[in-house]
Design an enzyme around this catalytic site. Structure first.
Site: not given
Ligand code: BG6
Length: 485
Positions: A178-179, A241
């Protein structure tokens, strides 16, 4: 301030889906930045594996382009790219057939380095890849696999995925990304809570009025309409997230910062979440009034009922949080890109100042992105004569200012997480039971919408979302922090 870089052990990393979008945007440029930073030993190897018919040179040209487009980073000196490219290789492979597997085996089988397989492919291929790695003797008990979200689309599919991976890999070999957990500021949530004496004693239902978690994006669904329309904000952002952010804010202090302790505590939060009633959710879908496509146009379905915005009121039934609402919201095409967690403390219970009739609350706000930082609203005396009138002012800290250059440009989430895979540290990855518990809570919410045939409320692109989300808080005598401010 200079950040310390501790090199990891040399590794072989095979990226399935090595020519895909994630590899191009995040994984390969991220690895290059770690190489430039001196963290990736020069006898490590990265093998791209995908269906495209490329040879090693073709792949190196692809990677060079990706790095030029998505960034090398400050610390990359001239000539570093050439030496990085020497560590790259490529195999054209069929995840469901035999083509390419012997070639891959020839390249890595005898290597004694740490071995990791990144499944940067759709979840329908996870099981096939796990099986083929096993059949070709490419995985032993030290090998790791990295899998991406979406990890299923409901509890049933997540369970099936977990089961298919578990046939060939132990849980301690599976790294579910989960990044958000790799973001520096998200890790800072734990540092702020558990590294300071100041906050933890107040972090409970006795002192906190409510907590808001906002992840607002200005982008629309772009070219991902087909995927997104089947997911919506609830599956795409909340189940993973926002759930992770909620866990880090609400969990009990783990005894140690180690994978089992941290993930056990997160799991307890998810299991203590109350079911969400229909009046505690607002769904929205963006509309536009200029040339840019509205949501329905972007997904090419004039009747789509998928939400691009969702706001929820969530309760946690445990000793620490019973009765305290957590308000979560996320959406696309909103007024500003702003991710923020706000802890609103209760009113003091008695004022000793007669002149002061206003409400004063301490508000701790943690900005996750952009302009990462922390603001604590404190109450002070309004300057000048005329009695003790009080005003609220911010104690404001921006990480970029406080920490200098390094604080303002931390490694990207993927860089951090891939290095953790090589180190064998699962603390910032989701465990199988956590993912399943998150789906078990999410499923009834989504099923409810389907059963009731609910249609999301339209909201203007560039706004803070549908007015109903404001009203949901207004009914509780509260208001959202404006996204646009
Ligand atoms: C991804 C989603 O996991 O996270 C995207 O699939 C979203 O829809 C993105 O835009 C948001 O990531 P960050 O790092 O730009 O906040």
């Amino acid at each position: 301030m200079v950040s310390r870089v501790i090199p990891v052990d040399a590794f072989d990393l095979v990226i399935f889906g090595g020519t895909g979008d994630l590899a191009r945007r995040k994984i390969l440029p991220g690895l290059f930045r770690r190489y430039c930073a001196g963290q990736m030993p020069s006898n490590s190897r990265i093998v791209g594996a995908a269906r495209s018919k490329l040879d090693g040179d073709g792949y190196r040209a692809f990677v060079t382009e990706a790095i030029h487009e998505f960034g090398g980073g400050r610390s990359c000196e001239d000539g570093t790219l050439e030496s990085f490219l020497k560590q790259l290789d490529y195999v054209s492979i069929d995840a469901r057939g035999e083509a390419g597997w012997d070639e891959l085996a020839d390249k890595i089988k005898d290597s004694k380095l740490v071995r990791a397989y990144y499944f940067s492919v759709g979840p329908s291929l996870f099981g096939d890849l796990a099986e083929r790695l096993h059949l070709h003797g490419l995985a032993d008990e030290d090998s790791r696999i990295v899998v991406e979200k979406p990890f299923g689309r409901d509890l049933e599919t997540a369970k099936a995925l977990n089961a298919s991976l578990a046939e060939h890999f132990d849980e301690n070999q599976i790294y579910r990304i989960d990044h958000y957990l790799g973001k520096e500021t998200v890790q800072n949530l734990m540092a702020v809570r558990f590294g300071n004496m100041l906050f933890e004693p107040l972090w409970n239902a006795q002192y906190v009025d409510h907590i808001q978690i906002t992840v607002a994006e200005t982008v629309g669904v772009g070219g991902r309409g087909e995927y997104y329309d089947k997911s919506g904000a609830m599956r795409d952002m909340v189940q993973n997230h926002l759930m992770q952010l909620l866990c880090l804010i609400a969990m009990e202090p783990p005894a140690k910062f180690d994978p089992s302790a941290v993930r056990d505590e997160k799991l307890k939060v998810i299991r203590a979440l109350d079911p969400v009633e229909p009046h505690q959710i607002v769904r929205g879908q963006y509309v536009t009034h200029d040339d840019s496509p509205s949501y329905r146009k972007a997904v090419n379905d004039p009747r789509s009922t998928t939400e691009s915005f969702v706001a929820l009121k969530v309760g946690i039934s445990n000793w620490r949080w019973a009765g305290i609402p957590f308000y979560l919201r996320t959406g696309k095409m909103l007024a500003k890109r702003a991710s923020e967690i706000t802890v609103v403390f209760k009113q003091r219970n008695h004022s000793i100042f007669e002149e002061d009739e206003l409400e004063h609350r301490n508000i701790l706000s943690i900005r996750l992105q952009p302009d990462e930082g922390i603001t604590l609203g404190v109450t002070i005396k309004e300057p000048g004569p005329g009695g003790m009138r009080l005003i609220d002012v911010p104690l404001d800290m921006s990480f970029a200012e406080a920490l200098g250059e390094d604080g303002g440009d931390p490694p990207d989430a993927y860089e951090r997480l891939i290095m953790d895979v090589i180190r064998g540290n699962q603390t910032l990855f989701m465990r199988g039971d956590e993912v399943e518990a998150a789906w078990a809570w999410t499923d009834p919410i989504i099923d409810g919408w389907t059963q009731r045939g609910e249609v999301p409320k339209p909201y203007d692109a560039g706004s803070d979302g549908p007015g109903d989300a404001e009203q949901m808080l207004a009914r509780d005598g509260r208001s959202w922090r404006p996204i646009s401010s």
